[in-house]
Design a protein around this motif. Structure first.
Motif, PDB file in Angstrom:
ATOM      1  N   ASN A  86       0.800  -1.224   0.000  1.00  0.00           N
ATOM      2  CA  ASN A  86       0.000   0.000   0.000  1.00  0.00           C
ATOM      3  C   ASN A  86       0.833   1.274   0.000  1.00  0.00           C
ATOM      4  O   ASN A  86       0.296   2.365  -0.150  1.00  0.00           O
ATOM      5  CB  ASN A  86      -0.958   0.007   1.201  1.00  0.00           C
ATOM      6  N   ALA A  87       2.138   1.130   0.156  1.00  0.00           N
ATOM      7  CA  ALA A  87       3.027   2.293   0.165  1.00  0.00           C
ATOM      8  C   ALA A  87       3.475   2.687  -1.236  1.00  0.00           C
ATOM      9  O   ALA A  87       4.075   3.736  -1.417  1.00  0.00           O
ATOM     10  CB  ALA A  87       4.252   2.000   1.028  1.00  0.00           C
ATOM     11  N   TYR A  88       3.181   1.863  -2.235  1.00  0.00           N
ATOM     12  CA  TYR A  88       3.674   2.111  -3.595  1.00  0.00           C
ATOM     13  C   TYR A  88       2.699   2.961  -4.401  1.00  0.00           C
ATOM     14  O   TYR A  88       1.485   2.755  -4.350  1.00  0.00           O
ATOM     15  CB  TYR A  88       3.911   0.792  -4.332  1.00  0.00           C
ATOM     16  N   ARG A  89       3.267   3.895  -5.164  1.00  0.00           N
ATOM     17  CA  ARG A  89       2.503   4.711  -6.103  1.00  0.00           C
ATOM     18  C   ARG A  89       3.227   4.718  -7.442  1.00  0.00           C
ATOM     19  O   ARG A  89       4.410   5.040  -7.511  1.00  0.00           O
ATOM     20  CB  ARG A  89       2.369   6.162  -5.620  1.00  0.00           C
ATOM     21  N   ALA A  90       2.508   4.350  -8.493  1.00  0.00           N
ATOM     22  CA  ALA A  90       3.081   4.398  -9.845  1.00  0.00           C
ATOM     23  C   ALA A  90       3.073   5.840 -10.331  1.00  0.00           C
ATOM     24  O   ALA A  90       2.143   6.595 -10.060  1.00  0.00           O
ATOM     25  CB  ALA A  90       2.261   3.520 -10.781  1.00  0.00           C
ATOM     26  N   ALA A 146       6.608   5.158   6.385  1.00  0.00           N
ATOM     27  CA  ALA A 146       6.684   5.880   7.646  1.00  0.00           C
ATOM     28  C   ALA A 146       8.138   5.942   8.129  1.00  0.00           C
ATOM     29  O   ALA A 146       8.927   5.033   7.839  1.00  0.00           O
ATOM     30  CB  ALA A 146       5.818   5.198   8.691  1.00  0.00           C
ATOM     31  N   PRO A 147       8.486   6.986   8.857  1.00  0.00           N
ATOM     32  CA  PRO A 147       9.852   7.104   9.368  1.00  0.00           C
ATOM     33  C   PRO A 147      10.254   5.868  10.176  1.00  0.00           C
ATOM     34  O   PRO A 147       9.474   5.352  10.965  1.00  0.00           O
ATOM     35  CB  PRO A 147       9.793   8.333  10.275  1.00  0.00           C
ATOM     36  N   GLY A 148      11.436   5.382   9.954  1.00  0.00           N
ATOM     37  CA  GLY A 148      11.951   4.228  10.676  1.00  0.00           C
ATOM     38  C   GLY A 148      11.535   2.877  10.110  1.00  0.00           C
ATOM     39  O   GLY A 148      12.128   1.866  10.445  1.00  0.00           O
TER      40      GLY A 148
END
Length: 71
Positions: free
Chosen positions: A42-46, A57-59
């Protein structure tokens, strides 16, 4: 407020990864992309032009690197 870590990805016309940021040295480009895709989908954006980004998120990046070593 802390900002997300952004990992940039660039693809060849055939879809293989040609560049990716924050990669552990012992992993190939495609292996790191595959691992991020499996563990943080869910962190990926094309983006246009054969590019994409993971916004984490940081870390979180350090934890992903460590688990990639273990797998």
């Amino acid at each position: 407020m802390t900002e997300n870590t952004i990992i940039h990805v660039r693809f060849a016309p055939d879809g293989t990864v040609t560049e990716i940021g924050e990669r552990p040295a012992e992993l190939a480009l495609q292996q790191w992309f595959n691992w991020l895709s499996l563990t943080a989908p869910n962190a990926y954006r094309a983006l246009a032009g054969g590019r994409g980004v993971f916004k984490l998120a940081p870390g979180k990046i350090e934890g992903l690197r460590q688990t990639a070593h273990a797998s």
